[in-house]
Design an enzyme around this catalytic site. Structure first.
Site, PDB file in Angstrom:
ATOM      1  N   ASP A   1    -102.984 -52.090  -5.201  1.00 27.12           N
ATOM      2  CA  ASP A   1    -102.331 -51.032  -5.951  1.00 27.12           C
ATOM      3  C   ASP A   1    -101.107 -50.536  -5.176  1.00 27.12           C
ATOM      4  O   ASP A   1    -101.172 -50.320  -3.958  1.00 27.12           O
ATOM      5  CB  ASP A   1    -103.330 -49.888  -6.163  1.00 27.12           C
ATOM      6  CG  ASP A   1    -102.733 -48.710  -6.883  1.00 27.12           C
ATOM      7  OD1 ASP A   1    -102.298 -48.880  -8.029  1.00 27.12           O
ATOM      8  OD2 ASP A   1    -102.712 -47.615  -6.284  1.00 27.12           O
TER       9      ASP A   1
ATOM     10  N   GLU B   1     -99.230 -55.279  -6.958  1.00 22.44           N
ATOM     11  CA  GLU B   1     -98.514 -54.455  -7.919  1.00 22.44           C
ATOM     12  C   GLU B   1     -97.184 -54.165  -7.231  1.00 22.44           C
ATOM     13  O   GLU B   1     -97.132 -53.343  -6.299  1.00 22.44           O
ATOM     14  CB  GLU B   1     -99.269 -53.160  -8.223  1.00 22.44           C
ATOM     15  CG  GLU B   1     -98.557 -52.310  -9.258  1.00 22.44           C
ATOM     16  CD  GLU B   1     -99.277 -51.001  -9.542  1.00 22.44           C
ATOM     17  OE1 GLU B   1     -99.286 -50.560 -10.704  1.00 22.44           O
ATOM     18  OE2 GLU B   1     -99.833 -50.402  -8.599  1.00 22.44           O
TER      19      GLU B   1
END
Length: 681
Positions: free
Chosen positions: A345, A381
């Site tokens: 993330d 990401e």
């Protein structure tokens, strides 16, 4: 200070049972003293307190002879409270071990968890929070992995299914009620059979590292559903455990991994190492903040938190001990729990060196040299909200990256306007403009149409605007630029023409995703026609908004996805590790040919035309993908040979073609196969 424990070992960090006792080790470079507090089985009564007098290279340690698994503990860390210098020590607060393998208790928004005085924010808060603080639990869980085999699916053959542990199974009618919404539910044969039918090779699970509900959500009667708010990086979230007697969350998680491996399905975890649940300076003191704030968090010269994550703080990955926390956690999940990969993330935050993103940052070097982790899949990401935070295509060789350019281009092509055939082809061919670099392969582009963050596929074709009022933020949250189209009616519709158009567009989008070069990622529920009622930011909805509606699943759509996966598996150009170059191979067939509906190669003016949404893609010589995103039927002149339809997003609209006779209906896609060749579906 309390009586000291005998010296232990500075390695490993955390609480480690050796059969005779437990070694405790905690890193804090700036602490002046550390106390280990032990609690009874309910976590309410302190039964003993010991100081960790031994410390080496910033690691405070001690050995408690006779201690056993099941023991609950926490730390009190002494040191200066000087926020302007980065220090926020407060020994009145019981702190959670960041290396805890199991967490006991529930965090609630209580002022006693604040390290500062709410009435005088620059002053230390002296209220003791021990009775409500989270406690760590010593574990020693042996697990029988005999017979377990990692699938080791090559990147070129990987097909990802992004799923939420609870949401995937909470309403599944074939599961026993006690297993729904749990790790055990995901491991149930009915769920695995569905995954196998879809042809996915990996499940990418939203965060399972123990996380908390933010104070604001608790005040509004909501929860953190997605899980991007971690506090213990080694502990499986207890809220996803079934709670069956004798089965711990960690054991149940391992059983899930073993069951998925037996079905040749990999497990990829979405991990959060960019920030913690302690939030900004107004947030609680639960763990790292009170252990050594200046070492664990990125701070400016005035001791303020650098917030490149949008979550209030950012972990200082440049610090070797923070990097060790990340590496130790990843080794735990890859080694002890045998997961197959990780999606990071806000990965740009992890790669910032002195504030700027560095493709050669220390975390990437640490991962590639580690003999255990080097076999894992890594997915980035590739953005955060800091300066220079968008870094698509700049991660190291061997990594996959979420490709939002693919998402936006394909949404615009099918649902909007202004997307040229050149833009479509660029994304369809694995976004070579971003990823075609030395040592990188087409699989680096992780293609997706929808993900947990944003509209589901069904909502993408049913809503023009977000409908997030249930989040209690006056509909201000969530993305306003969804590139969606409601097909003329906002929300659910009983109009058969609207419903047919929506289904046709969903199938076209799914076909574009699953037949494009790169690594496809399907959002769980998109194959069911699942809706979130127009909520495009359902991070705080643990209810029917986010739970997959299995009862009303579109079985036709499920079958269509399964058929697409079978087609993908037999087209050589989609299994190749090489970038398409359009040149004939030894057999005379090109990996790709881009053709106009006339059957001739596309010319420069045709490539750049944003009004024409029709083209023909010939793959490996034997396959044709006929694309028509326009509002009108388009006649196609097929290459020589007898072509048979293998699938169409418009049902039987294209059935059979000989030579040049073929018409593709508006807003649809069809796949044709040359008859008389191997690999017929």
């Amino acid at each position: 200070m309390s009586n000291p424990l005998p010296p232990g070992s500075a390695f490993p960090l955390g609480a480690t049972f050796d059969g005779r006792g437990v070694n405790f080790a905690l890193f804090s470079a700036n602490a002046e003293g550390v106390e280990l507090c032990l609690y009874d089985g309910g976590g309410r009564r302190e039964i003993a307190r010991h100081s960790l007098a031994a410390h080496s290279n910033g690691v405070w340690n001690g050995y408690l002879a006779g201690a056993e698994p099941g023991l609950l503990y926490g730390y009190r860390v002494h040191g200066p409270y000087a926020p302007e210098r980065g220090h926020r020590f407060n020994a009145n607060k019981l702190l959670l071990d960041p290396y805890a393998r199991a967490v006991v208790g529930e965090y609630r928004n209580d002022p006693r968890n604040l390290g500062f005085d709410a009435e005088a924010p620059h002053e230390i808060d002296r209220a003791d929070n021990a009775d409500i603080a989270l406690k760590a639990c010593v574990v020693d869980e042996k697990f029988d992995w005999s017979g377990d085999v990692h699938p080791h699916t090559p990147w070129a053959g990987t097909r990802i299914y992004e799923a939420h542990v609870r949401g995937l199974t909470r309403l599944h009618p074939e599961l026993p009620p006690e297993l729904r919404g749990s790790y055990a539910g995901l491991a149930h044969p009915a769920v695995i059979a569905h995954l196998k039918k879809l042809g996915v090779t990996a499940v990418e699970l939203l965060p399972v590292q123990h996380f908390l509900d933010e104070p604001r959500l608790q005040d509004n009667g909501l929860v953190n559903y997605w899980g991007y708010n971690p506090v213990a990086w080694f502990a499986p979230a207890q809220r996803y455990a079934s709670g069956r007697p004798g089965i711990t969350p960690l054991q149940e998680f391992k059983e899930m991994v073993r069951a998925l491996h037996a079905a040749r399905i990999e497990v990829i975890l979405d991990v959060v190492f960019n920030h913690s649940a302690e939030l900004d300076a107004q947030g609680p003191t639960l763990s790292l903040r009170g252990i050594d704030n200046a070492s664990y968090y990125s701070l400016d010269p005035h001791g303020e938190y650098e917030n490149v994550t949008g979550c209030g703080n950012a972990l200082k990955l440049e610090h070797p001990r923070v990097l060790q926390l990340v590496m130790d956690s990843l080794r735990f999940w890859a080694g002890e729990c045998r997961v197959d990969g990780f999606r990071f993330d806000l990965a740009v935050t992890l790669g910032r060196v002195r504030g700027a993103f560095d493709p050669a940052a220390p975390p990437w070097a640490a991962l590639v040299q580690d003999p255990l982790l080097a076999r894992c899949k890594f997915i980035a990401e590739p953005w955060d909200i800091g300066a220079g935070g968008y870094q698509l295509g700049r991660f190291p060789a061997g990594w996959g990256e979420w490709n939002d350019r693919f998402r936006d281009t394909m949404r615009g092509f099918w649902l909007g306007a202004g997307v040229s055939r050149a833009q479509f082809a660029r994304r369809f061919a694995a976004s070579a403009d971003h990823f075609h670099a030395p040592l990188r392969e087409p699989s680096a582009s992780v293609n997706y149409i929808s993900a947990h963050d944003g509209f589901t596929l069904a909502d993408l074709t049913s809503y023009q605007h977000k409908h997030n009022l249930a989040n209690k933020e006056q509909n201000r949250d969530g993305n306003d630029n969804n590139l969606s189209w409601n097909c003329g009616v906002e929300g659910a519709s009983d109009d058969p023409q609207v419903r047919l158009l929506r289904l046709q567009l969903r199938k076209a989008l799914l076909a574009t995703l699953l037949l494009a070069q790169g690594t496809p990622m399907l959002l769980a529920g998109d194959e069911l026609g699942n809706s979130q009622q127009g909520n495009n930011n359902a991070y705080c909805q643990d209810n029917a908004i986010t739970w997959l509606d299995w009862q009303n699943a579109d079985t036709d759509l499920i079958d269509f996805v399964a058929q697409l996966q079978r087609v993908r598996a037999v087209i050589p150009a989609l299994a190749s590790r090489r970038w398409w170059n359009g040149q004939p191979d030894s057999g005379g067939a090109s990996d790709v040919e881009w053709l106009a509906p006339s059957g001739l190669p596309l010319q420069v003016p045709e490539w750049d035309d944003t009004a024409a949404g029709a083209l023909m893609i010939r793959l490996s010589g034997d396959w044709l993908i006929l694309v028509n995103s326009s509002a009108n039927p388009v006649p196609f002149q097929l290459p020589a040979g007898r072509w048979s339809r293998r699938l169409s997003s418009a049902g039987d609209a294209v059935a059979h073609a000989v030579g040049p006779d073929c018409t593709v209906v508006a807003r649809s896609l069809a796949v044709m196969q040359l008859e008389g060749v191997a690999g017929v579906i």
